[in-house]
Write a protein that holds these residues in place. Sequence first.
Motif, PDB file in Angstrom:
ATOM      1  N   TRP A   1       2.329   2.778  -0.602  1.00 23.12           N
ATOM      2  CA  TRP A   1       2.244   4.182  -0.978  1.00 23.12           C
ATOM      3  C   TRP A   1       1.490   4.882   0.364  1.00 23.12           C
ATOM      4  O   TRP A   1       1.649   5.899   0.752  1.00 23.12           O
ATOM      5  N   ALA A   2       0.632   3.953   0.978  1.00 23.94           N
ATOM      6  CA  ALA A   2      -0.275   4.698   2.158  1.00 23.94           C
ATOM      7  C   ALA A   2       0.520   4.799   3.275  1.00 23.94           C
ATOM      8  O   ALA A   2       0.925   5.864   3.903  1.00 23.94           O
ATOM      9  N   ILE A   3       1.614   4.009   3.663  1.00 18.29           N
ATOM     10  CA  ILE A   3       2.635   3.868   4.658  1.00 18.29           C
ATOM     11  C   ILE A   3       3.462   5.191   4.576  1.00 18.29           C
ATOM     12  O   ILE A   3       3.727   5.895   5.442  1.00 18.29           O
ATOM     13  N   GLU A   4       4.119   5.420   3.235  1.00 18.03           N
ATOM     14  CA  GLU A   4       5.176   6.454   2.958  1.00 18.03           C
ATOM     15  C   GLU A   4       4.246   7.639   3.029  1.00 18.03           C
ATOM     16  O   GLU A   4       4.967   8.899   3.410  1.00 18.03           O
ATOM     17  N   ALA A   5       2.923   7.675   3.083  1.00 18.04           N
ATOM     18  CA  ALA A   5       2.390   8.973   3.199  1.00 18.04           C
ATOM     19  C   ALA A   5       1.508   9.139   4.383  1.00 18.04           C
ATOM     20  O   ALA A   5       1.025  10.097   4.926  1.00 18.04           O
ATOM     21  N   GLY A   6       2.354   8.269   5.509  1.00 12.42           N
ATOM     22  CA  GLY A   6       1.946   8.502   6.955  1.00 12.42           C
ATOM     23  C   GLY A   6       0.592   7.919   7.377  1.00 12.42           C
ATOM     24  O   GLY A   6       0.085   8.503   8.224  1.00 12.42           O
ATOM     25  N   LYS A   7       0.003   7.104   6.537  1.00 12.03           N
ATOM     26  CA  LYS A   7      -1.328   6.513   6.849  1.00 12.03           C
ATOM     27  C   LYS A   7      -1.250   5.188   7.291  1.00 12.03           C
ATOM     28  O   LYS A   7      -0.490   4.451   6.750  1.00 12.03           O
ATOM     29  N   SER A   8      -2.013   4.671   8.152  1.00 11.07           N
ATOM     30  CA  SER A   8      -1.942   3.419   8.631  1.00 11.07           C
ATOM     31  C   SER A   8      -2.888   2.663   7.530  1.00 11.07           C
ATOM     32  O   SER A   8      -3.549   2.956   6.883  1.00 11.07           O
ATOM     33  N   VAL A   9      -2.666   1.254   7.606  1.00 11.76           N
ATOM     34  CA  VAL A   9      -3.199   0.387   6.677  1.00 11.76           C
ATOM     35  C   VAL A   9      -3.688  -0.932   7.347  1.00 11.76           C
ATOM     36  O   VAL A   9      -3.144  -1.415   8.030  1.00 11.76           O
ATOM     37  N   CYS A  10      -4.915  -1.073   6.674  1.00  6.09           N
ATOM     38  CA  CYS A  10      -5.546  -2.726   7.096  1.00  6.09           C
ATOM     39  C   CYS A  10      -5.611  -3.254   5.838  1.00  6.09           C
ATOM     40  O   CYS A  10      -6.295  -2.835   4.733  1.00  6.09           O
ATOM     41  N   THR A  11      -5.531  -4.546   5.583  1.00  2.00           N
ATOM     42  CA  THR A  11      -5.885  -5.161   4.195  1.00  2.00           C
ATOM     43  C   THR A  11      -6.401  -6.647   4.650  1.00  2.00           C
ATOM     44  O   THR A  11      -6.095  -7.309   5.517  1.00  2.00           O
ATOM     45  N   THR A  12      -7.045  -7.174   3.718  1.00  2.00           N
ATOM     46  CA  THR A  12      -7.352  -8.461   3.704  1.00  2.00           C
ATOM     47  C   THR A  12      -6.602  -9.378   2.667  1.00  2.00           C
ATOM     48  O   THR A  12      -6.832 -10.591   2.638  1.00  2.00           O
ATOM     49  N   ASN A  13      -5.642  -8.730   1.739  1.00  2.00           N
ATOM     50  CA  ASN A  13      -4.793  -9.469   0.711  1.00  2.00           C
ATOM     51  C   ASN A  13      -3.618 -10.253   1.506  1.00  2.00           C
ATOM     52  O   ASN A  13      -3.022  -9.590   2.468  1.00  2.00           O
ATOM     53  N   LYS A  14      -3.611 -11.385   1.059  1.00  2.00           N
ATOM     54  CA  LYS A  14      -2.390 -12.401   1.466  1.00  2.00           C
ATOM     55  C   LYS A  14      -1.223 -12.167   0.833  1.00  2.00           C
ATOM     56  O   LYS A  14      -0.404 -11.961   1.486  1.00  2.00           O
TER      57      LYS A  14
ATOM     58  N   ILE B   1      -6.401   6.067   7.882  1.00  2.00           N
ATOM     59  CA  ILE B   1      -6.500   4.621   7.746  1.00  2.00           C
ATOM     60  C   ILE B   1      -6.959   4.263   6.219  1.00  2.00           C
ATOM     61  O   ILE B   1      -7.966   4.696   5.686  1.00  2.00           O
ATOM     62  N   VAL B   2      -6.247   3.548   5.416  1.00  2.00           N
ATOM     63  CA  VAL B   2      -6.348   3.088   4.083  1.00  2.00           C
ATOM     64  C   VAL B   2      -6.740   1.696   4.344  1.00  2.00           C
ATOM     65  O   VAL B   2      -6.021   0.789   5.091  1.00  2.00           O
ATOM     66  N   VAL B   3      -8.040   1.269   3.793  1.00  2.00           N
ATOM     67  CA  VAL B   3      -8.460   0.061   3.894  1.00  2.00           C
ATOM     68  C   VAL B   3      -8.213  -0.867   2.579  1.00  2.00           C
ATOM     69  O   VAL B   3      -9.129  -0.380   1.494  1.00  2.00           O
ATOM     70  N   GLU B   4      -7.395  -1.328   2.528  1.00  2.00           N
ATOM     71  CA  GLU B   4      -7.091  -2.280   1.084  1.00  2.00           C
ATOM     72  C   GLU B   4      -7.853  -3.463   0.848  1.00  2.00           C
ATOM     73  O   GLU B   4      -7.478  -4.390   1.583  1.00  2.00           O
ATOM     74  N   ALA B   5      -8.401  -3.636   0.016  1.00  2.00           N
ATOM     75  CA  ALA B   5      -9.237  -4.951  -0.425  1.00  2.00           C
ATOM     76  C   ALA B   5      -9.302  -5.048  -1.882  1.00  2.00           C
ATOM     77  O   ALA B   5     -10.407  -5.362  -2.444  1.00  2.00           O
ATOM     78  N   THR B   6      -8.392  -5.367  -2.468  1.00  5.96           N
ATOM     79  CA  THR B   6      -8.276  -5.459  -4.021  1.00  5.96           C
ATOM     80  C   THR B   6      -7.760  -7.010  -4.031  1.00  5.96           C
ATOM     81  O   THR B   6      -7.926  -7.758  -3.024  1.00  5.96           O
ATOM     82  N   PHE B   7      -7.588  -7.397  -5.343  1.00  3.31           N
ATOM     83  CA  PHE B   7      -7.286  -8.652  -5.675  1.00  3.31           C
ATOM     84  C   PHE B   7      -5.615  -8.997  -5.242  1.00  3.31           C
ATOM     85  O   PHE B   7      -4.850  -8.266  -5.056  1.00  3.31           O
ATOM     86  N   THR B   8      -5.321 -10.151  -5.022  1.00  2.00           N
ATOM     87  CA  THR B   8      -4.066 -10.761  -4.781  1.00  2.00           C
ATOM     88  C   THR B   8      -3.490 -11.612  -5.987  1.00  2.00           C
ATOM     89  O   THR B   8      -3.966 -12.509  -6.545  1.00  2.00           O
ATOM     90  N   ASN B   9      -2.366 -10.878  -6.674  1.00  2.00           N
ATOM     91  CA  ASN B   9      -1.653 -11.754  -7.356  1.00  2.00           C
ATOM     92  C   ASN B   9      -0.652 -12.600  -6.609  1.00  2.00           C
ATOM     93  O   ASN B   9       0.237 -12.000  -6.049  1.00  2.00           O
ATOM     94  N   PRO B  10      -0.620 -13.767  -6.510  1.00  2.00           N
ATOM     95  CA  PRO B  10       0.181 -14.776  -5.770  1.00  2.00           C
ATOM     96  C   PRO B  10       1.800 -14.809  -6.167  1.00  2.00           C
ATOM     97  O   PRO B  10       2.392 -14.998  -5.454  1.00  2.00           O
ATOM     98  N   ASP B  11       2.007 -14.155  -7.513  1.00  2.00           N
ATOM     99  CA  ASP B  11       3.206 -14.142  -7.818  1.00  2.00           C
ATOM    100  C   ASP B  11       3.999 -13.092  -7.391  1.00  2.00           C
ATOM    101  O   ASP B  11       5.264 -13.053  -6.615  1.00  2.00           O
TER     102      ASP B  11
END
Length: 363
Positions: free
Chosen positions: A113-126, A92-102
């Motif tokens: 990249w995580a999904i293509e590598a066969g890894k699940s993802v959870c993120t706090t990014n909007k 599982i890749v836990v993604e918590a970097t910044f959000t560029n709203p554009d």
Amino acid sequence: MTTYNLALIGFGGVNRTLAELIQSRGSQLQADLGFGLRVTAITDLRLGSLVDAGGIDLAAVLALGPGATFEQFGGSAETDNEAVIRNCPADIVVEATFTNPDDGEPAVSHVRWAIEAGKSVCTTNKGPVALRGRELAALAAEHGVAFEFEGSVMSGTPVIRLAKQMFGGLRLGGFEGIMNGTSNYVLGRMESGLSLQEAVREAQDLGYAEANPSADIDGYDVQLKVLILANELLGASLELSDISREGISSVTVQDVRQASLEGKRWKLVGSAQRNPDGSVTAGVAPQALPLEHGLAGVSGATNAVAFSTDLLGQVTVSGPGAGRIETAYALLSDIIAIHARNSSSAQAGAPAVAPAPIEAARA
């Protein structure tokens, strides 16, 4: 019993707090949840990259002082997020970097990249959810992995998952909510007589507002959250440009005083409504709400979303909308959901994320 290997992308307040929870409460979480958690990769702009298939020593990493990098643990002072995400030994890749709203970058690429590598993802990014949510969800389904993002709207308060899991059989006609604690705090302080500028400066001094508060004050943050809820819960196919946006910059102290005299209170409200033809109209705008309105009493960093349903009438979900502990819990809740998905898939004989056996964990 199984354990999941985690890659933490970004090691700021949220992922750092998740690491603290795993380090301090790992045994309790394993007993309570029925699975273990092990961090095998961390990337951070300041610290660099660290990968350890046997499990990273979280106590040592959390004790790093200013100016230190992962080089002292055999890692790198540089970051190559794509290489780490694609190649690290993580479930599982836990993604918590910044959000560029554009464009949602770099988080959109991290998730892809995580999904293509066969890894699940959870993120706090909007950003990835609001701007590329349908695309990334389809990609996750294609690769047989999960894409979870509960913390993208109301931090640790489970508004998305609660609505999806508990509103079965109900028809949602729309929603309205207070989804930004900074703007809510500023409007509250203006009721005490502060000008908008004074209230913003106070919010910045307290750490509620960024040095550039535009995302909160001008409604961009709520606009992204409305887009997520409209598409995820109302089945809309809206783009960001479809969400009208007006922030609180035009609200004056005189407006706030007049509203008080009329028994009203100013709030920045994000909303979406299903129209008779099935289309969805959504927007963000300041509103002077009557004090008896369900959202008028929501104060400070608390967020709330009121759903209009056909059988229950209005159902309101309220809770903390910010905070590193609360948002770290949202990530934990996503991991729990991924485990539940895996367990369900395994029982049905379908492929699922393959967690590492707990026997392989380093003592």
